[in-house]
Design a protein around this motif. Structure first.
Motif, PDB file in Angstrom:
ATOM      1  N   GLN A   1       9.366 -14.203  -0.906  1.00 34.77           N
ATOM      2  CA  GLN A   1      10.015 -14.614  -2.147  1.00 34.77           C
ATOM      3  C   GLN A   1      10.539 -16.038  -2.013  1.00 34.77           C
ATOM      4  O   GLN A   1      11.115 -16.415  -0.994  1.00 34.77           O
ATOM      5  CB  GLN A   1      11.184 -13.687  -2.475  1.00 34.77           C
ATOM      6  N   CYS A   2      10.357 -16.829  -3.057  1.00 38.09           N
ATOM      7  CA  CYS A   2      10.857 -18.195  -3.080  1.00 38.09           C
ATOM      8  C   CYS A   2      12.394 -18.176  -3.026  1.00 38.09           C
ATOM      9  O   CYS A   2      13.029 -17.463  -3.807  1.00 38.09           O
ATOM     10  CB  CYS A   2      10.383 -18.892  -4.356  1.00 38.09           C
ATOM     11  N   PRO A   3      12.998 -18.922  -2.106  1.00 39.28           N
ATOM     12  CA  PRO A   3      14.471 -18.925  -2.010  1.00 39.28           C
ATOM     13  C   PRO A   3      15.144 -19.652  -3.177  1.00 39.28           C
ATOM     14  O   PRO A   3      16.356 -19.556  -3.343  1.00 39.28           O
ATOM     15  CB  PRO A   3      14.739 -19.650  -0.687  1.00 39.28           C
ATOM     16  N   TYR A   4      14.386 -20.344  -3.994  1.00 37.48           N
ATOM     17  CA  TYR A   4      14.957 -21.069  -5.139  1.00 37.48           C
ATOM     18  C   TYR A   4      14.931 -20.233  -6.409  1.00 37.48           C
ATOM     19  O   TYR A   4      15.927 -20.119  -7.098  1.00 37.48           O
ATOM     20  CB  TYR A   4      14.199 -22.387  -5.368  1.00 37.48           C
ATOM     21  N   CYS A   5      13.757 -19.645  -6.740  1.00 35.69           N
ATOM     22  CA  CYS A   5      13.615 -18.912  -8.005  1.00 35.69           C
ATOM     23  C   CYS A   5      13.364 -17.423  -7.798  1.00 35.69           C
ATOM     24  O   CYS A   5      13.297 -16.669  -8.760  1.00 35.69           O
ATOM     25  CB  CYS A   5      12.481 -19.520  -8.831  1.00 35.69           C
ATOM     26  N   VAL A   6      13.177 -16.984  -6.554  1.00 40.25           N
ATOM     27  CA  VAL A   6      13.008 -15.587  -6.160  1.00 40.25           C
ATOM     28  C   VAL A   6      11.667 -14.983  -6.628  1.00 40.25           C
ATOM     29  O   VAL A   6      11.462 -13.783  -6.521  1.00 40.25           O
ATOM     30  CB  VAL A   6      14.204 -14.698  -6.618  1.00 40.25           C
TER      31      VAL A   6
ATOM     32  N   LEU B   1       3.639 -21.334  -0.892  1.00 46.60           N
ATOM     33  CA  LEU B   1       3.746 -22.243  -2.042  1.00 46.60           C
ATOM     34  C   LEU B   1       4.428 -21.559  -3.216  1.00 46.60           C
ATOM     35  O   LEU B   1       4.107 -20.407  -3.542  1.00 46.60           O
ATOM     36  CB  LEU B   1       2.328 -22.666  -2.464  1.00 46.60           C
ATOM     37  N   CYS B   2       5.364 -22.251  -3.865  1.00 45.71           N
ATOM     38  CA  CYS B   2       5.897 -21.829  -5.166  1.00 45.71           C
ATOM     39  C   CYS B   2       5.478 -22.888  -6.175  1.00 45.71           C
ATOM     40  O   CYS B   2       5.930 -24.031  -6.111  1.00 45.71           O
ATOM     41  CB  CYS B   2       7.418 -21.690  -5.158  1.00 45.71           C
ATOM     42  N   ARG B   3       4.598 -22.508  -7.092  1.00 47.96           N
ATOM     43  CA  ARG B   3       4.124 -23.465  -8.095  1.00 47.96           C
ATOM     44  C   ARG B   3       5.215 -23.813  -9.099  1.00 47.96           C
ATOM     45  O   ARG B   3       5.286 -24.944  -9.577  1.00 47.96           O
ATOM     46  CB  ARG B   3       2.911 -22.896  -8.835  1.00 47.96           C
ATOM     47  N   GLY B   4       6.070 -22.843  -9.395  1.00 47.87           N
ATOM     48  CA  GLY B   4       7.132 -23.074 -10.378  1.00 47.87           C
ATOM     49  C   GLY B   4       8.137 -24.110  -9.895  1.00 47.87           C
ATOM     50  O   GLY B   4       8.530 -25.008 -10.636  1.00 47.87           O
ATOM     51  N   CYS B   5       8.562 -23.999  -8.643  1.00 51.20           N
ATOM     52  CA  CYS B   5       9.566 -24.909  -8.078  1.00 51.20           C
ATOM     53  C   CYS B   5       8.928 -26.108  -7.389  1.00 51.20           C
ATOM     54  O   CYS B   5       9.638 -27.029  -6.984  1.00 51.20           O
ATOM     55  CB  CYS B   5      10.439 -24.168  -7.066  1.00 51.20           C
ATOM     56  N   GLU B   6       7.602 -26.062  -7.216  1.00 54.73           N
ATOM     57  CA  GLU B   6       6.886 -27.128  -6.508  1.00 54.73           C
ATOM     58  C   GLU B   6       7.480 -27.346  -5.107  1.00 54.73           C
ATOM     59  O   GLU B   6       7.858 -28.456  -4.718  1.00 54.73           O
ATOM     60  CB  GLU B   6       6.863 -28.413  -7.332  1.00 54.73           C
TER      61      GLU B   6
HETATM   62 ZN   LIG Z   1      10.316 -20.990  -6.724  1.00 55.90          ZN
END
Ligand SMILES: [Zn+2]
Length: 79
Positions: free
Chosen positions: A2-7, A59-64
């Motif tokens: 899971q992305c630590p910024y947007c989950v 990779l998180c495309r949303g948060c880049e």
């Molecule tokens: Zn993210």
């Protein structure tokens, strides 16, 4: 993972290079690209003369954002 910024769920992939892939302290581009010439540097992938270098990365495309886990050589796909 899971992305630590947007989950949201991250995608696993590779960062590839024809050279060693390393992290260097600071933001100045080093004169010598090999990590062994720089104190505090971290080798993420050693160079394979046949395959270049490859580092597993999330990779998180949303948060880049891209996250690399280099524990126990986990990121080096030339292992
Ligand atoms: Zn993210």
């Amino acid at each position: 993972m899971q992305c630590p910024y947007c989950v949201k769920e991250m995608e696993i992939g590779l960062i590839r290079s024809p050279h060693e892939v390393s992290w260097f302290p600071g933001t100045k581009k080093p004169v010598f690209a090999r990590a062994k010439f720089h104190d505090g540097s971290v080798v993420l992938s050693t160079l394979s003369h046949f395959n270049g270098s490859a580092v597993a990365a999330w990779l998180c495309r949303g948060c880049e954002k891209v996250i690399i886990d280099f524990s126990d050589g986990a990121c080096d796909m030339n292992g």
